[in-house]
Structures are given as structure tokens and as C-alpha cells.
Design a protein around this motif. Structure first.
Motif, PDB file in Angstrom:
ATOM      1  N   ASP A  20      43.805 -16.355  74.900  1.00  0.00           N
ATOM      2  CA  ASP A  20      43.549 -15.732  76.190  1.00  0.00           C
ATOM      3  C   ASP A  20      44.583 -16.213  77.206  1.00  0.00           C
ATOM      4  O   ASP A  20      44.640 -17.413  77.522  1.00  0.00           O
ATOM      5  N   VAL A  33      38.559 -17.278  86.118  1.00  0.00           N
ATOM      6  CA  VAL A  33      39.040 -17.497  84.754  1.00  0.00           C
ATOM      7  C   VAL A  33      37.917 -17.828  83.784  1.00  0.00           C
ATOM      8  O   VAL A  33      37.730 -17.156  82.772  1.00  0.00           O
ATOM      9  N   SER A  34      37.174 -18.866  84.031  1.00  0.00           N
ATOM     10  CA  SER A  34      36.094 -19.254  83.109  1.00  0.00           C
ATOM     11  C   SER A  34      34.948 -19.838  83.921  1.00  0.00           C
ATOM     12  O   SER A  34      34.735 -21.045  83.934  1.00  0.00           O
ATOM     13  N   LEU A  60      38.282 -27.294  78.754  1.00  0.00           N
ATOM     14  CA  LEU A  60      38.249 -26.486  79.959  1.00  0.00           C
ATOM     15  C   LEU A  60      36.819 -26.269  80.370  1.00  0.00           C
ATOM     16  O   LEU A  60      35.909 -26.315  79.559  1.00  0.00           O
ATOM     17  N   THR A  78      43.245 -18.009  80.344  1.00  0.00           N
ATOM     18  CA  THR A  78      42.835 -19.387  80.099  1.00  0.00           C
ATOM     19  C   THR A  78      44.044 -20.313  80.123  1.00  0.00           C
ATOM     20  O   THR A  78      43.989 -21.421  80.672  1.00  0.00           O
ATOM     21  N   ALA A 123      35.612 -21.517  78.928  1.00  0.00           N
ATOM     22  CA  ALA A 123      36.840 -21.923  78.253  1.00  0.00           C
ATOM     23  C   ALA A 123      36.638 -23.131  77.363  1.00  0.00           C
ATOM     24  O   ALA A 123      37.547 -23.542  76.657  1.00  0.00           O
TER      25      ALA A 123
END
Length: 231
Positions: A120, A176-177, A6, A123, A10
Motif C-alpha cells: 500500500d 492513512v490508517s 504502524l 502506508t 497498518a
């Protein structure tokens, strides 16, 4: 087996997840808030490859899918498939391929989601939203229904890219990341800048997409998911 990692924060999570995802499924930072603003369009979609033509009017060659194994012929070499397993395999097994191999792919998808959820949930949902975990929908609907909430959450989010018009849903969203190159912009009528920002520290951010938004663009943020009651 290796899977792509990711983006951004992530990466470490996915590396650990992929290392732990070798067995079949058993079924089963700081934060900042920006001002309200309209949302932008959806992330870039992977386009199907085309074949160039030497003629005056080049056209893409149609993709011809191989015939699928009829439902009544979906049987393993030994034993039987459960109802859920057979439901997943319907119209997914090309003739000449072992149904058990196709089923294993779905089970591995469930394994990855199960592991990521433990680490998570955002994620995990982001991996579905961006397509990092491909074909998650059929796997979840048939093999690991306990993750259906991830499908719903992912369907309400935005991957990097530009989203406009009916794609936009007013509300608060959290990235998210994000990478250190994460940037976003929400524009209204006539391209008016309603909200914009960037992150040079990789910390997560919460933004608001206002009802006046006409477009939302995100780069280097990976994905945005609904925040709180905006699910």
C-alpha cells in the motif's frame, strides 16, 4: 530485526513488512467524506532529551556529535562503494564505526519502503511522514531514488497533532490508517469550528481543509495524505 508497527490498520501490514525486510536493498475499507473546513496543526515532534540541573537556572545540556569520517576515508574493508553509496555515507559515519554498517541501515530502510509500496503506497508514505521509518530522506535520495515520489507525498501530508498557519494547505486529504479512536477538527478565525468528525469503525475518511482554515487537529488517525489532484 524488529521495527515498531504502524498504528491502526497498518499494524498488520507493517508486521508483514518487517518480517520480510531481512535482506540488503537491491537499489532499487469504506470511505466517508466530510464537509470543508480549515486545517489544524502538525503532529507532536519528538523533543531532544535534556539534563536536569541542580542549580537555580537549569538548562539543557548541548548534544555533542562525534566527529565524522572524512569523505576520502569512506572505504569498505574489501571492494569499493558505488557513487550513490558514498553519497549516502557522507557526513553520516562517526569515527570508529564501520561505514558498511551505516550503509546497511540505509539499505534496510529502502527494503522496508519497497515492501510497503507493494502492499500500500499510502502506508509507505505515512511511515515516512510520521517518522515510523526514520532517516528515509537520505536513503531515498541516494540508495533507492525510485521512491522519491513517496518523499514528496509525505511532505504534503499531516501526522497526528495540531497544524496551524503556514503549515496548512487547502485541499482534500485522506487518513492513512485510522484507529477506532480517530477524530479531527478544522477551525477558522477565532477558533470557529469549520469541520470536525470522528471514526468509531476504523474506516478511512476524506476531509477538506478550506482556505479559511487556521488550524487542523488530528488524534488517532495516524496521518493524512493529499487526495487525488491535491498532491
Amino acid at each position: 530485526m524488529r521495527y515498531p508497527s504502524l498504528a491502526g490498520a497498518a499494524a498488520v501490514v507493517m508486521a508483514a513488512a518487517l518480517a520480510a525486510c531481512g535482506s540488503p536493498s537491491d537499489d532499487g475499507g469504506g470511505e466517508r467524506t466530510t464537509g470543508a473546513g480549515p486545517a489544524v496543526s502538525s503532529g507532536p515532534e519528538a523533543g531532544a532529551g535534556s539534563t536536569a540541573s541542580t542549580g537555580p537556572q537549569a538548562s539543557a545540556s548541548p548534544t555533542i556529535e562525534p566527529p565524522k569520517v572524512p569523505t576520502d576515508q569512506l572505504t569498505p574493508a574489501t571492494g569499493t562503494f558505488t557513487k550513490k553509496q558514498k553519497g549516502y555515507l557522507v557526513d553520516r559515519v562517526p569515527k570508529g564505526m564501520d561505514p558498511a554498517a551505516v550503509l546497511q541501515t540505509g539499505q534496510e530502510t529502502c527494503d522496508r519502503l519497497t515492501y510497503l509500496v507493494k502492499v500500500d503506497r499510502d502506508t509507505a508514505a505515512g511511515a515516512i511522514l510520521t517518522g515510523e521509518i526514520a532517516d528515509a530522506k537520505p536513503a531515498v535520495e541516494h540508495l533507492c531514488v525510485q521512491h522519491k515520489d513517496l518523499l514528496e507525498r509525505a511532505s504534503l501530508g499531516y501526522a497526528d497533532g495540531t497544524h496551524q498557519g503556514k503549515q496548512l494547505r487547502p485541499g482534500r486529504y485522506r487518513d492513512v490508517s485510522p484507529t477506532k479512536a480517530c477524530s479531527w477538527q478544522v477551525t477558522g478565525a477565532n477558533g470557529k469550528d469549520l469541520a470536525s468528525g470522528s471514526s468509531d469503525d476504523g474506516k478511512r475518511t476524506v476531509i477538506t481543509i478550506a482556505t479559511a482554515a487556521r488550524a487542523f487537529t488530528s488524534t488517532g488517525c495516524y496521518a493524512w495524505l493529499p487526495e487525488g489532484d491535491n498532491r
